[in-house]
Design a protein around this motif. Structure first.
Motif: not given
Length: 903
Positions: A637-656
Motif C-alpha cells: 500500500t502507498g500514497d506517495g510518488v516514492n511508493d510508485a516503484p514498489a507498488l508496481k513491483k508488488a503482486d498487488i499494489g494498493i494506492a490511496m
C-alpha cells in the motif's frame, strides 16, 4: 564544452546540500538577484533538455490486444477450432472462435488503463514556475526550468525542480509524497553533512513536493529525470510487473490440461485403430473428444467472475484496475503498508501534556468539545494547564472552526492541532483575542526555533511563547509550580529536558510553552520567560486499523510498516496498532544494505521485522523483491510518488484514493477510495472468495466435460450401439458449462474463509485432492448416464432390439440433467448441512438450474432445434428413467462427500 556540461561534471552538484549557497551560485554560474539571462537559458535548455519526466517504453493498444491471445489455453482452443474446421464441423469451430474473441475483448477493455503511470508523472509537471530572469521575476512553464535558474516558491506552490535554498522566510514543505515523512519539514539555508539522508536535507527543495508555509528562493540544481522525482520515475519504468499468482496458476493448469487431453486422445485413437475402426472415423471421434475435453467456457467464465468481483469491491470503496488482481489479494500473505495517511490520519494532534510534577495522555473529543485526561484528571485544575491552553491559542497563526458543516482549518498542521486542543479545553479563541489583543509578534524561524507574541490586557502586557524544548527552556528563568512562579535552576532545567527527550524517543514531537506578565512594553520579550509546560504531538492512528490488523493476523497475513518517518514515531504507532511489541526492534533505512550485499542473516532479519523506518524508494523495492523471492505474495500500500516503484513491483499494489498521488494510483493495481486500511480486509475476503469460486467452477467444468470424454471413449472402445454426436456435445457444453459456472463465480464467501491461513503461492488451482474428486465425480456421472441407457433398453425396449436413436436421446438428456444437478455438489465447506451451504443459498445457482432446464425442454419442444440435435424420446417412461438416473448421480456424489471419501 558547453557551460551546462562543465557544470554537470562538477562534483559539487552530486551533494548540493553539503555546499555553501554562495559557492553553489558560483558553481552554477548564476546570480541570486538577477538570475540567468535569456541567452544563457537557451544554451542550457539545449544542453540539459526540458524539465519533464520521460515516458518509459509503452505497450501499444495492438500489443495489449495481442497479449489476450497469448496463453496455452487459448492455443488449445485454437487447435480445437482448427480441427473442427478441417473436418467441416462448422458450428463447433465457429462457437469456439466466438468464445476466444469474447474473452479477448473483455480482457482488452478491462486492462486499457494498466500502463498509465508515466502519463500521471507527466501531468504533475504541467504547472507554472516563478523565476528570476534578467533581473526580473517572471512566470514560465515549469518544463523550461534549467539548472542555475533562481526559483521562487511560497505557500501553496508545488515545487517544480530540485533546488538548493539560498534565502527563505518561515519556509516549510510537505515532502510526505516523496519521503514518507508525516510532519512538514522546516527549511534552512546552511550546508549539511554529505551523508544526510533525503528526508533530513532541510536546505533543499524537491520536485513534486508542496510548500505548506512561508516562502523562499532556491537555485535549481536538477531538472527532469535528474531530479529525485525523476529517479523514482526511472525505477517505475524499470520495475517489472510480476505476473499475478492467478495468471501463473491458470498457465500451469492449462498446460496440464493440454497433456491430459493429448494423452487421452492418443490412447483412445490407438485403441480404436486396434479394434479395427476406420482411420477417418477415429479421427472424427477424436475431434469430438477434444471438443468434449476442453471447457470452452472456462476463459469467459473466469473473466466474468473476476469482473463481478471488481463490482463487489467497488461497493466497498475498492477500485480494481486489472482483472486478475481481484484474486491476488486472496493469496496475499504479506501486506507492506505506509504509515502516514494509511495507518494514521495524516493529521497532527496533541496527545500528551506535562506540567510541574504532573503529566497525562489526552484524547480530544471535538464533537463534544472536551478533553479526556487518560492518566491524570487532576491536571485540568492546575494553573499551569490554563496558561498552557492560553499560550496555545494566542501564540498561533492558524485557523480552526467547527460548526454544523464540519471542520474548517488552514495554516500549519501543528498549530491547527493546538487550536483543536484549545477548542476541546473550552477556550473561545475569539473572546481570548479580544481580552488579549496582539500588538507584536516574533515569527518562528529555523534559526531560533521559537515563536512569540505580545498581547495587551487590562493589567498590562502578556507574552506567549512556544518552540523547540531546548531552545525555549534556554530563554526561561522561572517555572510555574502550582500557583507559584519559582526560579528555574539548572537541576530543574535538566529534569525538563530529560522528560522531553524521553517522550521524543517514544515517537512524540515535543514543544515547550512559556509566558510572562509585564507592566510595560518590554524591548525583548522573548527572554526571562516562565515555563508552563510541554505538549507532545503525533499523527494519530486511524481508529479502525487496529481491528483490521488483528483480522489480518487471524487470516495468516503479516502486516509490515514501511515508512520514511522517524523510527521512534513509527515504533509508537506500530505498538498502538498491535503491529509490533514494545520489545521489537525497528530497522533503520540507514543500516539497510544493498540487495545484492545481503547475507542470509540480513534477509532473515528483514523478513522477521514488522517496522522499517527512514526507508528510501529503493529500500521498498528491495523489500518487495525479497518477499517475492521467498515465495510470498506481496501486497503493497502507498500514497506517495516514492511508493510508485514498489507498488508496481508488488503482486498487488494498493494506492490511496483520497490522499494518494496520481502516480501512485496509476502504478497500483487497486485503489482504496476511502484510504481505509480496513477496506483491504474486505478486499482480502473477496479475493479469497474469488479464488474458491474459480476452483468451484473449474472442478464443475472439468468433471462435467470429463464425464463426456469418458462416455464417448467408453462407447467407442467397447463398440456400443450408442454415441454422442459432436453437435450434441457442443449443445451440452453451451447449456451446462456457462450458466451454472457463472452462478458459481458469484457465490458468497464461505463462513470461515478468513479463519484459515493463505494458500502458499505455489498452490495450484486444482491440486491432487481436487483432481481425484474430478475423476470420481465424472466416473459417477458417466456410469449413471450409461446405466440409464441400459436400464431404458432392458426394462422398456428389450424386445425391440437396440434403438440407436433412442439410446442416444436417453444418454443425451441424462447427461444434461446430471450435469445441471451437479452444480449443487460444489460446496466444499465441511460439517455444514446441505441446505445451509453457500451454494444452496446462492439464488443465482437456482436461476441457472431453472434456465438450463427450460432451455433443454425448449430444445425438445421446438421442432427445428430437435431436428438439428436429432432427438425424439418416445414417452414418459423414458423421461422417468432420465430423471431417476440424473438424481442418482447427484445422491451418490453427495453420499461419498458426506463419507469424506472425496472433498
Amino acid at each position: 564544452m558547453s557551460t551546462i556540461n562543465s557544470i554537470q561534471q562538477n562534483d559539487g552538484l552530486k551533494n548540493p546540500w553539503a555546499v555553501d549557497h554562495p559557492a553553489m551560485l558560483k558553481l552554477l554560474q548564476t546570480d541570486a538577484d538577477a538570475g540567468l539571462s535569456a541567452e544563457e537559458v537557451v544554451k542550457r535548455l539545449r544542453s540539459a533538455g526540458y524539465n519533464k519526466i520521460e515516458s518509459g517504453k509503452r505497450i501499444s493498444l495492438a500489443m495489449v490486444l495481442i497479449n489476450q491471445f497469448i496463453s496455452p489455453f487459448v492455443l488449445l482452443l485454437g487447435i480445437a477450432a482448427g480441427l473442427s474446421f478441417f473436418f467441416k464441423e462448422w458450428l463447433d469451430g465457429i462457437a469456439i472462435i466466438v468464445v476466444i474473441l469474447i474473452n479477448a475483448i473483455i480482457g482488452f477493455l478491462m486492462e486499457l488503463q494498466a500502463e498509465q503511470s508515466m502519463e500521471a508523472l507527466k501531468k504533475l509537471t504541467r504547472v507554472p514556475a516563478r523565476v528570476m530572469r534578467d533581473g526580473k521575476q517572471i512566470e514560465i512553464p515549469s518544463e523550461e526550468l534549467v539548472p542555475g535558474d533562481i526559483l521562487f516558491v511560497e505557500s501553496g506552490d508545488m515545487v517544480t525542480a530540485d533546488g538548493r535554498l539560498i534565502r527563505l522566510s518561515q519556509l516549510q514543505t510537505d515532502e510526505s509524497a516523496l519521503t514518507g515523512e508525516s510532519l512538514p519539514v522546516e527549511k534552512l539555508v546552511p550546508p549539511l553533512n554529505e551523508q544526510t539522508a533525503l528526508a533530513e536535507r532541510a536546505n533543499m527543495i524537491y520536485k513534486g513536493t508542496f510548500v505548506s508555509k512561508g516562502n523562499g528562493y532556491a537555485v535549481v540544481v536538477s531538472t527532469g529525470m535528474s531530479t529525485e522525482f525523476g529517479a523514482i520515475a526511472r525505477m517505475v519504468q524499470q520495475a517489472e510487473q510480476a505476473a499475478t499468482p492467478l495468471e501463473k496458476k491458470i498457465a500451469i493448469f492449462s498446460k496440464k490440461l493440454i497433456w491430459i487431453t493429448v494423452a487421452l486422445l492418443v490412447l483412445i485413437f490407438t485403441a480404436g485403430l486396434l479394434n479395427g475402426k476406420p482411420f477417418v472415423s477415429m479421427l472424427e471421434t477424436s475431434i469430438a473428444l477434444a471438443v468434449a475435453a476442453i471447457p470452452e467456457g472456462l476463459p469467459i467464465v473466469s473473466t466474468l467472475a473476476l469482473a463481478y468481483g471488481m463490482l463487489r469491491m467497488a461497493r466497498h470503496n475498492v477500485i480494481v484496475k486489472k482483472l486478475s488482481s481481484v484474486e491476488t489479494l486472496g493469496g496475499t500473505n504479506v501486506i507492506c503498508t505506509d504509515k502516514t495517511g494509511t495507518l494514521t490520519q495524516n493529521k497532527i494532534e496533541a496527545v500528551y501534556i506535562h506540567i510541574h510534577q504532573a503529566s497525562t495522555e489526552i484524547k480530544l473529543d471535538l464533537p463534544n468539545q472536551s478533553i479526556h485526561f487518560i492518566s491524570n484528571t487532576s491536571i485540568s485544575n492546575a494553573p499551569a494547564y490554563h496558561h498552557l491552553g492560553r499560550v496555545a491559542a494566542l501564540c498561533n497563526t492558524a485557523y480552526f472552526d467547527l460548526d454544523g458543516k464540519g471542520e474548517t482549518e488552514s495554516g500549519d498542521p501543528l498549530e491547527i492541532g493546538l487550536l483543536k486542543m484549545a477548542y476541546c479545553a473550552g477556550i473561545n479563541r475569539q473572546d481570548l483575542q479580544q481580552l488579549f489583543p496582539k500588538i507584536d509578534e516574533v515569527p518562528f524561524s529555523s534559526e531560533t526555533k521559537i515563536m512569540g507574541t505580545l498581547h495587551k490586557n487590562n493589567e498590562g502586557y502578556y507574552i506567549a511563547a512556544k518552540g523547540a524544548v531546548e531552545e525555549l527552556i534556554a530563554r526561561c528563568t522561572s517555572v510555574l509550580e502550582g500557583s507559584e512562579i519559582v526560579p528555574l535552576t539548572e537541576e530543574k532545567r535538566n529534569q525538563w529536558l530529560d522528560i522531553a527527550e524521553k517522550r521524543a524517543q517514544s515517537g512524540l514531537r515535543m514543544l515547550a510553552f512559556a509566558f510572562r506578565d509585564e507592566d510595560v512594553i518590554p524591548k525583548d520579550f522573548l527572554h526571562q520567560l516562565t515555563l508552563t509546560g510541554l505538549i507532545g504531538f503525533i499523527d494519530p492512528p486511524r481508529p479502525e486499523v487496529r481491528a483490521a490488523i488483528a483480522e489480518c493476523k487471524s487470516a495468516g497475513i503479516k502486516v509490515v510498516m514501511i515508512t520514511g518517518d522517524h523510527p521512534a514515531t513509527a515504533k509508537n504507532i506500530a505498538v498502538q496498532l498491535g503491529l509490533a511489541k514494545e520489545t521489537d526492534g525497528v530497522i533503520h533505512g540507514g543500516t539497510m544494505k544493498h540487495f545484492n550485499e545481503l547475507t542470509q542473516g540480513d534477509k532473515e532479519k528483514w523478513i522477521n521485522a514488522s517496522v522499517f523506518a527512514r526507508v528510501s524508494p529503493k529500500h521498498k523495492l528491495d523489500l518487495v523483491t525479497l518477499y517475492q523471492n521467498e515465495k510470498m505474495v506481496v501486497g503493497m500500500t502507498g500514497d506517495g510518488v516514492n511508493d510508485a516503484p514498489a507498488l508496481k513491483k508488488a503482486d498487488i499494489g494498493i494506492a490511496m484514493g483520497e490522499r494518494g498521488t496520481q502516480v501512485a494510483q496509476e502504478a497500483a493495481a487497486m485503489v482504496l477510495k476511502d484510504d481505509a486500511f480496513s477496506s483491504i480486509v474486505l478486499a482480502v475476503k473477496q479475493g479469497r472468495a474469488i479464488f474458491e469460486n474459480i476452483r468451484k467452477f473449474v472442478i464443475f467444468l472439468l468433471s462435467c466435460n470429463l464425464s463426456e470424454l469418458l462416455i464417448i471413449s467408453t462407447a467407442s472402445v467397447l463398440n456400443l450401439h450408442f454415441q454422442l454426436f459432436p453437435l450434441q456435445i457442443l449443445f451440452i457444453n453451451l447449456v451446462t458449462d456457462v450458466l451454472p459456472a457463472l452462478a458459481l463465480g458469484v457465490t458468497e464467501a464461505e463462513p470461515h474463509i478468513m479463519q484459515r491461513k493463505p494458500y502458499p503461492s505455489e498452490t495450484p488451482i486444482i491440486d491432487k485432492e481436487r483432481w481425484t474428486a474430478i475423476f470420481v465425480y465424472s466416473i459417477i456421472i458417466s456410469i449413471a448416464c450409461i446405466g440409464g441407457v441400459f436400464t431404458s433398453h432392458e426394462l422398456l425396449h428389450n424386445q425391440e432390439g437396440w434403438n440407436t436413436e433412442l439410446c442416444n436421446n436417453v444418454l443425451f438428456y441424462t447427461l444434461i440433467f446430471s450435469q445441471i444437478l451437479h452444480v449443487l455438489n460444489m460446496s466444499f465447506e465441511k460439517g455444514i448441512a446441505f441446505y445451509k451451504t453457500e451454494i444452496f443459498k446462492n439464488r443465482y445457482v437456482w436461476y441457472a438450474i431453472i434456465l438450463c432446464i427450460a432451455i433443454t425442454v425448449l430444445s425438445f419442444l421446438i421442432s427445428p432445434v430437435r431436428k438439428v440435435l436429432d432427438v425424439s424420446i418416445y414417452g414418459w417412461n423414458d423421461w422417468t428413467i432420465v430423471t431417476l438416473f440424473s438424481f442418482l448421480s447427484f445422491f451418490v456424489i453427495q453420499l461419498i462427500k458426506r463419507l469424506r471419501w472425496v472433498i
